[in-house]
Design a protein around this motif. Structure first.
Motif, short mmCIF file in Angstrom:
data_model
loop_
_atom_site.label_atom_id
_atom_site.label_comp_id
_atom_site.label_asym_id
_atom_site.label_seq_id
_atom_site.Cartn_x
_atom_site.Cartn_y
_atom_site.Cartn_z
N UNK A 195 4.75 54.17 -19.96
CA UNK A 195 4.84 53.56 -18.63
C UNK A 195 4.65 52.05 -18.69
N UNK A 196 3.93 51.54 -19.67
CA UNK A 196 3.74 50.09 -19.79
C UNK A 196 4.99 49.42 -20.34
N UNK A 197 5.65 50.08 -21.26
CA UNK A 197 6.80 49.47 -21.93
C UNK A 197 8.07 49.55 -21.10
N UNK A 198 8.23 50.62 -20.32
CA UNK A 198 9.47 50.82 -19.57
C UNK A 198 9.53 49.89 -18.36
N UNK A 199 10.67 49.29 -18.12
CA UNK A 199 10.90 48.47 -16.94
C UNK A 199 11.06 49.39 -15.73
N UNK A 200 10.27 49.16 -14.68
CA UNK A 200 10.33 50.02 -13.50
C UNK A 200 11.57 49.78 -12.66
N UNK A 201 12.33 48.71 -12.96
CA UNK A 201 13.55 48.41 -12.21
C UNK A 201 14.78 49.03 -12.84
N UNK A 202 14.94 48.84 -14.16
CA UNK A 202 16.14 49.35 -14.82
C UNK A 202 15.85 50.45 -15.83
N UNK A 203 14.59 50.65 -16.22
CA UNK A 203 14.25 51.71 -17.16
C UNK A 203 14.37 51.33 -18.61
N UNK A 204 14.71 50.08 -18.91
CA UNK A 204 14.87 49.65 -20.30
C UNK A 204 13.50 49.53 -20.97
N UNK A 205 13.47 49.81 -22.29
CA UNK A 205 12.23 49.74 -23.06
C UNK A 205 12.04 48.33 -23.60
N UNK A 206 11.72 47.38 -22.73
CA UNK A 206 11.63 45.98 -23.13
C UNK A 206 10.23 45.40 -22.98
N UNK A 207 9.26 46.20 -22.56
CA UNK A 207 7.92 45.70 -22.32
C UNK A 207 7.08 45.63 -23.58
N UNK A 208 5.88 45.06 -23.48
CA UNK A 208 4.99 44.94 -24.65
C UNK A 208 4.50 46.30 -25.12
N UNK A 209 4.24 46.43 -26.39
CA UNK A 209 3.78 47.69 -26.95
C UNK A 209 2.86 47.42 -28.13
N UNK A 210 2.10 48.44 -28.51
CA UNK A 210 1.21 48.33 -29.66
C UNK A 210 -0.02 47.48 -29.37
N UNK A 211 -0.88 47.34 -30.38
CA UNK A 211 -2.11 46.58 -30.23
C UNK A 211 -1.84 45.10 -29.99
N UNK A 212 -0.78 44.57 -30.59
CA UNK A 212 -0.46 43.16 -30.40
C UNK A 212 -0.02 42.87 -28.97
N UNK A 213 0.51 43.89 -28.29
CA UNK A 213 0.98 43.69 -26.93
C UNK A 213 -0.08 43.86 -25.86
N UNK A 256 -0.74 40.82 -23.57
CA UNK A 256 0.35 40.37 -22.70
C UNK A 256 0.20 41.07 -21.35
N UNK A 257 -0.17 40.32 -20.33
CA UNK A 257 -0.41 40.91 -19.00
C UNK A 257 0.80 40.78 -18.09
N UNK A 258 1.71 39.86 -18.38
CA UNK A 258 2.93 39.70 -17.60
C UNK A 258 4.10 39.53 -18.55
N UNK A 259 5.26 40.04 -18.16
CA UNK A 259 6.43 39.95 -19.02
C UNK A 259 7.70 40.02 -18.18
N UNK A 295 0.27 46.01 -15.38
CA UNK A 295 -0.36 47.19 -14.81
C UNK A 295 0.39 47.71 -13.59
N UNK A 296 0.90 46.81 -12.75
CA UNK A 296 1.64 47.25 -11.56
C UNK A 296 2.95 47.90 -11.97
N UNK A 297 3.58 47.39 -13.02
CA UNK A 297 4.80 48.02 -13.52
C UNK A 297 4.51 49.44 -14.00
N UNK A 298 3.37 49.61 -14.70
CA UNK A 298 2.99 50.96 -15.15
C UNK A 298 2.73 51.87 -13.96
#
Length: 369
Positions: A278-296, A299-302, A314-317
């Protein structure tokens, strides 16, 4: 009576161990009763009502089955690690009148802040906290409000976190209160001075503050929305990590439990949603473009590289959790509609075959089906 409950519990525990050694058999609550008959009669009779003895054995069997163990921990009636008092009771073993509860031949005064005289009392228990205070925990019958299928405008998605306790799909956030952290210096001082009563009082204050905050928050959410969708973050797993204090201070599990039964009471739907991705997926288009993993994690905004939408992490999730929750509800309603249509078709077929002689339409849930 709490000591006698411990005695019954430990007897069931030992009996279960001996039976399993001989027969490799796990006893149910009903299986314990032949061994407990007569325990409330005679010169050495327990002071417990017979229903409390039965309920203790049944609760032991239920807990052992839930934890998938042959035996459970012993209940201790004394010492520094004694078990807190607990006396269960069944339906119709207590009655309420004039601010008091009658149980086991005694009238017990109760601070009745809920108006118990207006309800039918069911099963429950008496329980003791760490400060020696006793509480009456009892279930009551209440009418349920009718529930309708929710839409996206009357539903909310909730992403649970540590910095913010909850991020809501409508863009709001609920700040995490520092119930334990605020009182940690006073608690450490009392522990160093070996003031046990003060330590217990501070722990109780922390728990009461957290419970009060969560009750007010969950009540407002259950009354405001027709459907509440919450992520299934695993608090038990995170407690074993470096953020254990913050996770326990947040009270995620308690919040979900409160939301579940308060939504039932308010006529709202409660859905526990798998939050993986839910953090990685874009809530508008569904693309997997968000931050992921420990390094991400930092990143609070993207910004979505596929559609260009700017997201708060968090709101996107929370919005993705809402979409998944509504999809789960839609599947449930579709399955219920198909089952109802099939039931109607079977009733019509049965009526046609019977020709109206000696038979009527089949009733849902009847043995004829």
């Amino acid at each position: 009576m709490a000591g006698e409950v411990n005695l019954v519990w430990n007897y069931c525990n030992e009996l279960q161990m001996r039976v399993f050694e001989r027969e490799r058999k796990l006893l149910s609550g009903f299986d314990f009763w032949p061994y407990l008959k007569g325990s409330t009669r005679g010169d050495c009779a327990l002071h417990l009502p017979v229903q409390a003895v039965q309920e203790t054995a049944e609760r032991y069997a239920t807990n052992r089955s839930t934890h998938k163990r042959v035996r459970l921990a012993w209940r201790k009636s004394g010492g520094s690690r004694r078990s807190l008092g607990w006396v269960p009771f069944k339906v119709r073993t207590i009655k309420y009148a004039h601010g008091q509860v009658y149980f086991a031949g005694r009238w017990l005064s109760v601070w009745d802040s809920w108006g118990l005289g207006d309800y039918e009392l069911r099963a429950g228990s008496f329980s003791e906290d760490a400060r020696g205070r006793w509480y009456l925990n009892v279930s009551v019958r209440v009418p349920l409000a009718p529930r309708a299928a929710p839409d996206a405008r009357s539903a909310i998605g909730i992403d649970l976190g540590l910095k913010d306790l909850a991020a809501l799909s409508d863009g709001d956030k609920v700040a995490a209160e520092r119930f334990y952290r605020d009182l940690q210096p006073a608690l450490a001082s009392a522990q160093r001075a070996d003031k046990k009563k003060r330590v217990a009082a501070i722990h109780a204050k922390i728990a009461n503050r957290r419970r009060d905050f969560l009750h007010k928050l969950t009540t407002a959410l259950a009354r405001r929305y027709a459907a509440v969708c919450v992520g299934d973050v695993d608090a038990a797993a995170l407690v074993r990590g470096p953020h254990a204090k913050s996770v326990m201070d947040a009270g995620w599990s308690a919040m979900r439990t409160m939301l579940r039964y308060k939504c039932d009471d308010a006529g709202a739907w409660f859905v526990k949603v798998p939050e993986a991705g839910t953090t990685r997926n874009c809530s508008s288009c569904g693309a997997h473009t968000g931050p992921q993993g420990e390094l991400g994690l930092s990143i609070r905004e993207w910004k979505c590289s596929a559609c260009g939408t700017h997201h708060d992490r968090d709101i996107n999730a929370a919005r993705n959790i809402l979409a998944r929750g509504l999809a789960i509800l839609e599947q449930q309603f579709s399955a219920a509609g198909e089952a109802k249509a099939g039931e109607a078709a079977m009733n019509e077929l049965a009526t046609h075959v019977a020709g109206g002689v000696g038979h009527g339409p089949l009733v849902a849930g009847s043995s004829a089906l």
